[in-house]
Design an enzyme around this catalytic site. Structure first.
Site, mmCIF file in Angstrom:
data_model
loop_
_atom_site.group_PDB
_atom_site.id
_atom_site.type_symbol
_atom_site.label_atom_id
_atom_site.label_comp_id
_atom_site.label_asym_id
_atom_site.label_seq_id
_atom_site.Cartn_x
_atom_site.Cartn_y
_atom_site.Cartn_z
ATOM 1 N N GLY B 138 1.005 -1.128 -0.024
ATOM 2 C CA GLY B 138 -0.080 -0.043 0.051
ATOM 3 C C GLY B 138 0.821 1.379 -0.208
ATOM 4 C CG ASP B 155 -9.416 -3.265 7.195
ATOM 5 O OD1 ASP B 155 -8.798 -3.670 8.463
ATOM 6 O OD2 ASP B 155 -10.172 -3.894 6.653
ATOM 7 C CB SER B 156 -2.864 -1.195 8.333
ATOM 8 O OG SER B 156 -3.266 -0.400 9.756
ATOM 9 C CB THR B 157 -1.640 -5.891 10.660
ATOM 10 O OG1 THR B 157 -0.821 -5.520 9.938
ATOM 11 C CG2 THR B 157 -2.449 -7.025 9.781
#
Lengths: 287, 287
Positions: B138, B155-157
């Protein structure tokens, strides 16, 4: 060496907390009481193995159960607190010079003794001259009271053991009677995420709604309670907690809080659909 | 037989979930991916051992990361989603007929494959014709984009492993550039209760605030994430999520949600003092 305290939130979910050491483990007439020091949460107290108070997050519960009603009606003078043996709710109430009398009814004297010895951060105001402690069953205490309190706070355990009577229809009806015309009832109201808690929450709401014209639910994030999403009930004879919020008055008091503020006061009544639907279900079941 | 999955929220706090069985355990180029069936939470997916999605509560996260920006600007047509390999965010976006294009950039193709196989409840809209999936980093993807998206959802870790680049100053600056004049950036914003998460949250807020004139934080109760109190960032070039909420428009769409509603939309920006103070600290550190 590893010592872990584990609470089963359901048969299938557990929260475990690393313990440094245990200070007390007592079986009272009513329940088993344990006090530990934990690495992450500081001092903690459990009743019948269920986590009641941790030094790290108790302020969330105690601020939310107290300041929501207090900021709604500045004329609260006489308060009845049921349960609350750790003293945290009384500590928050004692920050209001306007309160004249706090009657605390705790069934288990040993909880208060252990809190005074091991939880000074919550028990610190139990000797305030306005505070009168009655070691009695709250259910019985309210039976004989009429038109006396401006605020009743039910700071009970879960309705699975000794706290069970504080979730009955009879109890809520007597609370209504014990309150003045201005009266507000606030209670710890369980949670909706896990089924057993959700059922308790629905029963409580349905019963309270049977007596009080205004009966709402508000929420807080309490990390050490099951699911971390905890609810409180706000019931009253005439006050609406959002419409009647006295934000300027409350902010003028200069009470320093770590969770509550008057913007959150309005926000915490904005409940998600999962809670709203559980409340609606309980209202349908009642009809 | 007992099988338990345990996530260490810190070295001193653990959440454990009873597992029925494991469906997959794969080491991808980027991370270890596991899929389980659990008794309480249904299907769950973990990345590097950290719980990402459970069937029981994923809707809270996915509704809150999507409907807050969508209800703020009804003219959102082109959306970039970064991460989100389980598909839950894309599922929520696909409920809007007004959205014309959804570009999803997920670094790890295996997450998407496993989600399609084992998490149909989140992955169900990944084949929508409006959805284009790019298996790329990204951070790199946004470098070459300018004035193109009305909404970017990160919408990441957590920023401890593969997701780290999605919490950098460079990344947020490129997001600003990639957004149109109407642009909104929403990101999963960690939490304040445990120190490691709180530091990540403060760094992210301070960096986002360096680029966007409007940079706020909102909250949700997500029981399976550490502390259960989770935050999202809302940053934009001109939209204020509370002032500009299009409640009537959104309610007219008839989207059935299980957590989000337009009253909660306003309420979730009312943050407690503990979060407000962490944000202020991060702003002070920046100056």
């Amino acid at each position: 060496m590893d010592i872990w305290y584990t609470e089963n939130h359901t048969d299938n979910v557990r929260l475990s907390i690393r313990i440094d050491r245990q200070f007390a483990s007592v079986q009272s007439e009513f329940q088993r009481i344990d006090v530990f020091d934990s690495v992450e949460f500081g001092r903690i107290m459990t009743l019948d193995g269920l986590l009641m108070v941790t030094e790290k997050d108790e302020y969330i519960y105690h601020e939310m159960i107290t300041h929501i009603p207090m900021a709604t009606n500045p004329n609260i003078k006489k308060v009845l607190v049921i349960g609350a043996g750790d003293g945290g709710t009384v500590r928050e109430l004692c920050r209001y010079p306007s309160i004249e009398q706090i009657d605390m009814v705790e069934i288990d004297e040993l909880v208060v003794h252990l809190a005074k010895e091991y939880l000074p951060f919550t028990a610190c105001s139990l000797d305030d001259p306005r505070v009168h402690i009655y070691y009695q069953d709250g259910l019985r205490f309210v039976r004989k009271v009429e038109n006396e309190y401006d605020l009743i706070i039910v700071d009970s355990t879960d309705p699975f053991g000794v706290g069970e009577g504080l979730f009955t229809k009879e109890f809520y009806g007597n609370c209504y009677k014990a309150l003045t015309e201005d009266g507000i009832l606030v209670n710890q109201h369980e949670s909706t995420f896990y089924t057993s808690y959700s059922n308790a929450m629905k029963r409580a709401h349905s019963r309270i709604k049977g007596f009080f014209p205004i009966a709402l639910v508000y929420q807080a994030h309490i990390p050490t309670y099951p699911s971390g999403h905890w609810l409180f009930g706000f019931a009253s004879k005439k006050y609406d907690p959002v419409r009647d919020l006295q934000a300027d008055w409350w902010n003028g008091l200069g009470i320093k809080t770590r969770y509550y503020n008057t913007i959150l006061h309005r926000g915490c009544f904005a409940i998600p659909n999962n809670v709203r639907d559980a409340l609606r279900e309980s209202e349908r079941d009642k009809r």
